[in-house]
Design a protein around this motif. Structure first.
Motif, short mmCIF file in Angstrom:
data_model
loop_
_atom_site.label_atom_id
_atom_site.label_comp_id
_atom_site.label_asym_id
_atom_site.label_seq_id
_atom_site.Cartn_x
_atom_site.Cartn_y
_atom_site.Cartn_z
N SER A 112 0.85 -1.20 0.00
CA SER A 112 0.00 0.00 0.00
C SER A 112 0.88 1.25 0.00
CB SER A 112 -0.92 0.00 1.23
OG SER A 112 -1.80 -1.11 1.19
N ALA A 113 0.78 2.03 -1.06
CA ALA A 113 1.66 3.18 -1.26
C ALA A 113 1.17 3.90 -2.51
CB ALA A 113 3.11 2.74 -1.44
N VAL A 114 1.83 5.00 -2.83
CA VAL A 114 1.60 5.68 -4.11
C VAL A 114 2.68 5.22 -5.08
CG1 VAL A 114 1.47 7.87 -5.33
CG2 VAL A 114 0.54 7.68 -3.01
N TYR A 115 2.27 4.84 -6.28
CA TYR A 115 3.20 4.37 -7.30
C TYR A 115 3.26 5.38 -8.44
CZ TYR A 115 3.28 -0.06 -4.87
OH TYR A 115 3.47 -1.03 -3.92
N PHE A 116 4.49 5.75 -8.78
CA PHE A 116 4.72 6.68 -9.88
C PHE A 116 5.43 5.94 -11.01
CE2 PHE A 116 3.55 10.62 -7.91
CZ PHE A 116 3.86 10.50 -6.57
N CYS A 117 4.96 6.13 -12.22
CA CYS A 117 5.76 5.70 -13.35
C CYS A 117 6.56 6.91 -13.85
CB CYS A 117 4.93 5.08 -14.47
SG CYS A 117 3.86 6.20 -15.34
N ALA A 118 7.69 6.63 -14.45
CA ALA A 118 8.58 7.69 -14.92
C ALA A 118 9.21 7.25 -16.23
CB ALA A 118 9.66 7.99 -13.87
N ALA A 119 9.60 8.22 -17.02
CA ALA A 119 10.22 7.92 -18.31
C ALA A 119 11.43 8.81 -18.53
CB ALA A 119 9.20 8.13 -19.43
N ARG A 120 12.41 8.24 -19.19
CA ARG A 120 13.63 8.98 -19.46
C ARG A 120 13.77 9.22 -20.95
NH1 ARG A 120 19.43 6.27 -19.24
NH2 ARG A 120 18.78 5.82 -21.37
N PRO A 121 14.06 10.46 -21.35
CA PRO A 121 14.17 10.73 -22.79
C PRO A 121 15.51 10.25 -23.34
CG PRO A 121 14.58 12.72 -21.54
CD PRO A 121 14.19 11.67 -20.54
N MET A 122 15.47 9.78 -24.59
CA MET A 122 16.68 9.46 -25.32
C MET A 122 17.46 10.75 -25.48
SD MET A 122 16.30 7.10 -28.70
CE MET A 122 14.62 6.65 -28.35
N ASP A 123 18.67 10.79 -25.01
CA ASP A 123 19.38 12.06 -25.00
C ASP A 123 20.86 11.77 -24.87
OD1 ASP A 123 18.62 15.07 -24.67
OD2 ASP A 123 20.28 14.74 -23.31
N THR A 124 21.66 12.74 -25.16
CA THR A 124 23.09 12.53 -25.08
C THR A 124 23.61 12.47 -23.64
OG1 THR A 124 23.41 14.91 -25.23
CG2 THR A 124 23.54 13.65 -27.28
N GLY A 125 22.87 13.00 -22.72
CA GLY A 125 23.37 12.94 -21.35
C GLY A 125 22.46 13.56 -20.31
N ARG A 126 21.57 14.41 -20.73
CA ARG A 126 20.67 15.08 -19.78
C ARG A 126 19.50 14.15 -19.51
NH1 ARG A 126 22.36 20.74 -18.65
NH2 ARG A 126 24.45 20.51 -19.46
#
Lengths: 114, 114
Positions: free
Chosen positions: B85-99
């Motif tokens: 029981s908790a809050v679940y976050f999904c997250a995404a990372r952009p294709m990028d050179t380093g940021r």
């Protein structure tokens, strides 16, 4: 796990006053981030840093500035606090290019602007 | 414009049953997806991730599925436990050179009933 400390944990401030939140890490990670968490919005990126004096704006940077003069410290400043900046603020560090490491978050700072 | 969406603010399941949390994204340039779990008064903690070149990743009771054509990912928890029981976050990372700043969804609050 990387030690990451946020201070203060709680703060109440008046509209129009400047506020600085501190994020301190005990390991030498380059990447540090500031997010705010608000109901219905999840976590939104304010500013981030890729090293000393290397910072960039996130999606909700208006009204905020940051500084990183040492690797271990990332400061978030509200120049003139407004009620819309009442939120929970999280600092995070990233272990660099290993994508599956994700972030390690601090415990958060609950800021109330009255 | 939200690039990562969690359309269900809350979910309630019985202990021992499967919990399925969903996440949709709009940006085709995301190359890595992560799930975080957050308990009250704590920072989010990394749970599991998946690369865009895979369609499934499993870690114990947690499995993440990715459907790139539908721009949809889901987190399955089997069997569900009250401690989930908790809050679940999904997250995404952009294709990028380093940021590599992550974009988060708004979260889903999971309650597992004993």
């Amino acid at each position: 796990d990387a030690g990451i400390t946020q201070s203060p944990r709680h703060k109440v401030t008046e509209t129009g006053t400047p506020v600085t939140l501190r994020c301190h890490q005990t390991e030498n990670h380059r990447y540090m981030y500031w997010y705010r968490q608000d109901p219905g919005h999840g976590l939104r990126l304010i500013h981030y840093s890729y090293g000393v004096k290397d910072t960039d704006k996130g999606e909700v940077s208006d009204g905020y500035s940051v500084s990183r003069s040492k690797t271990e410290d990332f400061l978030l400043t509200l120049e003139s606090a407004t009620s819309s900046q009442t939120s929970v603020y999280f600092c995070a560090i990233s272990r660099g290019t290993q994508a599956n490491y994700g972030y390690t978050f601090g415990s958060g700072t609950r800021l109330t602007v009255v | 414009d939200q690039q990562v969406k969690q359309n269900s603010p809350s979910l309630s399941v019985q202990e021992g049953r499967i919990s399925i949390l969903n996440c949709d994204y709009t940006n085709s340039m995301f190359d890595y997806f992560l799930w975080y779990k957050k308990y009250p008064a704590e920072g989010p903690t990394f749970l599991i991730s998946i690369s865009s070149i895979k369609d499934k990743n499993e870690d114990g009771r947690f499995t993440v599925f990715l459907n790139k054509s539908a721009k949809h990912l889901s987190l399955h928890i089997v069997p569900s436990q009250p401690g989930d029981s908790a809050v679940y976050f999904c997250a995404a990372r952009p294709m990028d050179t380093g940021r590599r700043a992550l974009t988060f969804g708004s979260g889903t609050r999971l309650q597992v009933q004993p």
